[in-house]
Scaffold this active site. Structure first.
Site, short mmCIF file in Angstrom:
data_model
loop_
_atom_site.label_atom_id
_atom_site.label_comp_id
_atom_site.label_asym_id
_atom_site.label_seq_id
_atom_site.Cartn_x
_atom_site.Cartn_y
_atom_site.Cartn_z
N LYS A 13 0.62 -1.37 -0.02
CA LYS A 13 0.03 0.06 0.01
C LYS A 13 0.99 1.45 -0.05
CE LYS A 13 -2.05 -1.34 3.95
NZ LYS A 13 -1.22 -2.42 4.04
N ARG A 88 -9.36 0.67 9.47
CA ARG A 88 -9.02 -0.67 10.02
C ARG A 88 -10.00 -1.47 10.68
NH1 ARG A 88 -3.19 0.34 9.56
NH2 ARG A 88 -2.16 -1.62 9.51
N ARG A 122 11.75 -5.67 3.71
CA ARG A 122 11.47 -4.34 3.68
C ARG A 122 12.62 -3.57 4.42
NH1 ARG A 122 5.88 -2.35 4.97
NH2 ARG A 122 6.05 -3.78 7.03
N ARG A 155 11.87 -1.94 10.13
CA ARG A 155 10.65 -1.68 11.20
C ARG A 155 10.60 -2.44 12.33
NH1 ARG A 155 5.42 -0.22 7.75
NH2 ARG A 155 4.41 -1.24 9.57
N ARG A 166 0.24 -9.19 13.29
CA ARG A 166 -0.36 -7.91 12.48
C ARG A 166 -1.35 -8.75 11.32
NH1 ARG A 166 4.43 -5.29 10.51
NH2 ARG A 166 3.02 -4.08 9.15
P1 AP5 Z 1 5.03 -1.59 1.68
O1 AP5 Z 1 4.41 -0.62 0.72
O2 AP5 Z 1 5.75 -1.18 2.77
O3 AP5 Z 1 3.60 -2.23 2.35
P2 AP5 Z 1 2.37 -1.72 3.22
O4 AP5 Z 1 1.10 -2.56 2.55
O5 AP5 Z 1 2.33 -0.34 3.00
O6 AP5 Z 1 2.62 -2.26 4.47
P3 AP5 Z 1 2.56 -1.86 5.94
O7 AP5 Z 1 3.39 -2.84 6.68
O8 AP5 Z 1 3.38 -0.57 6.20
O9 AP5 Z 1 1.05 -1.71 6.28
P4 AP5 Z 1 0.40 -1.97 7.71
O10 AP5 Z 1 -0.84 -1.73 7.21
O11 AP5 Z 1 0.57 -3.28 8.44
O12 AP5 Z 1 0.98 -1.02 8.58
P5 AP5 Z 1 1.07 0.65 8.86
O13 AP5 Z 1 2.03 1.38 8.83
O14 AP5 Z 1 -0.37 0.93 8.32
O15 AP5 Z 1 5.55 -2.93 1.01
C1 AP5 Z 1 6.29 -3.83 1.82
C2 AP5 Z 1 7.53 -4.32 1.22
O16 AP5 Z 1 7.26 -4.79 -0.12
C3 AP5 Z 1 8.27 -3.21 1.03
O17 AP5 Z 1 9.69 -3.43 1.22
C4 AP5 Z 1 8.30 -2.94 -0.55
O18 AP5 Z 1 9.47 -2.50 -1.19
C5 AP5 Z 1 7.76 -4.17 -1.09
N1 AP5 Z 1 6.89 -4.31 -2.26
C6 AP5 Z 1 5.96 -3.64 -2.22
N2 AP5 Z 1 5.06 -3.94 -3.18
C7 AP5 Z 1 5.57 -4.91 -3.84
C8 AP5 Z 1 5.62 -5.79 -5.10
N3 AP5 Z 1 4.41 -5.35 -5.76
N4 AP5 Z 1 6.36 -6.42 -5.43
C9 AP5 Z 1 7.50 -6.71 -4.79
N5 AP5 Z 1 7.80 -6.04 -3.76
C10 AP5 Z 1 6.90 -4.93 -3.28
O19 AP5 Z 1 0.41 0.51 10.58
C11 AP5 Z 1 1.32 -0.01 11.63
C12 AP5 Z 1 0.77 0.09 12.87
O20 AP5 Z 1 0.23 1.45 13.25
C13 AP5 Z 1 -0.40 -0.98 13.07
O21 AP5 Z 1 0.11 -2.15 13.36
C14 AP5 Z 1 -1.06 -0.33 14.10
O22 AP5 Z 1 -0.38 -0.47 15.39
C15 AP5 Z 1 -0.91 1.34 13.76
N6 AP5 Z 1 -2.21 1.68 12.91
C16 AP5 Z 1 -1.92 2.19 11.77
N7 AP5 Z 1 -3.20 2.69 11.18
C17 AP5 Z 1 -4.09 2.37 12.22
C18 AP5 Z 1 -5.49 2.52 12.23
N8 AP5 Z 1 -6.03 3.01 11.42
N9 AP5 Z 1 -6.08 2.11 13.35
C19 AP5 Z 1 -5.29 1.38 14.54
N10 AP5 Z 1 -4.21 1.11 14.53
C20 AP5 Z 1 -3.29 1.84 13.36
#
Ligand code: AP5
Length: 215
Positions: A13, A88, A122, A155, A166
């Site tokens: 994402k 979420r 990542r 991370r 997660r």
């Molecule tokens: P990347 O683009 O980093 O993936 P992502 O989907 O953004 O993954 P996240 O882990 O950031 O999402 P998440 O939803 O768990 O975490 P968030 O930060 O929102 O890509 C991943 C890897 O793959 C990278 O290395 C990239 O280079 C590679 N890649 C990408 N696309 C590719 C492809 N097509 N082919 C090959 N490689 C590829 O949340 C973190 C924490 O914050 C949560 O656990 C929670 O505690 C809190 N939080 C955040 N939002 C909320 C909410 N709304 N409510 C409650 N708690 C929340």
């Protein structure tokens, strides 16, 4: 254009949002990035959310909703936004409905083994937050950000046991959210199992088909 990006941790994402944000000239709002920044700066908000983020638990709805409300009603989101990592929970989706109208919700889908490989490889820039992958999107100089030269780190919540948790949290919550947007007729499923250079044109095609061609 007001978009929501949905999908499991590590599906890409943040990577896709960063490209689409550049192409369409709208801000990328990631709740995860906001929380990580606040934790790094040791702010009051950072202290409140730290333990949840590190354990891979959801931050309580009332905290997240207030953060999102403030950002979306700010000047920078006037022309649109990409909301990544929110909603979420159903409560967050309903609150978003009260804050603003969403044009489309993109649901990124990929098999678990692909997701786990992506998360484990990542690396992120500790200065500017740019995202890399040691195999699929490596930096030009190992360990150094191409954009700002900052050091790349793993991370805290990308440790295998936290990633597993997660994914479990995601599986428990995602169905009602997907349904919430599907019944409104604004949900688009995007196959994200291929490499990013193939997935990004797919997103642009889907946006075009729904009346949002790139400027
Ligand atoms: P990347 O683009 O980093 O993936 P992502 O989907 O953004 O993954 P996240 O882990 O950031 O999402 P998440 O939803 O768990 O975490 P968030 O930060 O929102 O890509 C991943 C890897 O793959 C990278 O290395 C990239 O280079 C590679 N890649 C990408 N696309 C590719 C492809 N097509 N082919 C090959 N490689 C590829 O949340 C973190 C924490 O914050 C949560 O656990 C929670 O505690 C809190 N939080 C955040 N939002 C909320 C909410 N709304 N409510 C409650 N708690 C929340």
């Amino acid at each position: 254009m007001r978009l929501v990006f949905l999908g499991p941790p590590g599906v890409g994402k943040g990577t896709y949002a960063s490209s689409i944000s550049r192409i369409y000239g709208i801000p990328h709002i990631s709740t995860g990035d906001i929380f990580r920044e606040e934790i790094k700066k040791e702010t009051e908000l950072g202290k409140k959310v730290k333990s949840y983020v590190e354990k891979g638990e959801l931050v309580p709805d009332e905290i997240v909703i207030e953060v999102v409300r403030k950002v979306l009603l700010s000047e920078k989101c006037k022309k649109g936004f990409i909301l990544d990592g929110y909603p979420r929970t159903l409560k967050q989706a309903e609150a978003l409905d009260q804050i603003t109208k969403i044009d489309l919700a993109l649901n990124f889908v990929a098999p678990d083994e692909v997701i786990i490989e992506r998360v484990s490889g990542r690396r992120v820039c500790s200065k500017c937050g740019a995202i890399y992958h040691i195999k699929y999107m490596p930096p030009k100089v190992p360990g150094k950000c191409d954009k700002c030269g900052g050091p790349l780190i793993q991370r805290e919540d990308d440790k295998p046991e936290v990633v597993k948790h997660r994914l479990e949290v995601y599986r428990k919550q995602f169905k009602p959210i997907i349904d919430f947007y599907r019944v409104r007729g604004i949900l688009i499923d995007i196959d994200a199992s291929d490499q990013a250079p193939q997935v990004i044109p797919r997103i642009i095609e889907a946006l075009k088909a729904h009346g949002f061609p790139p400027p």
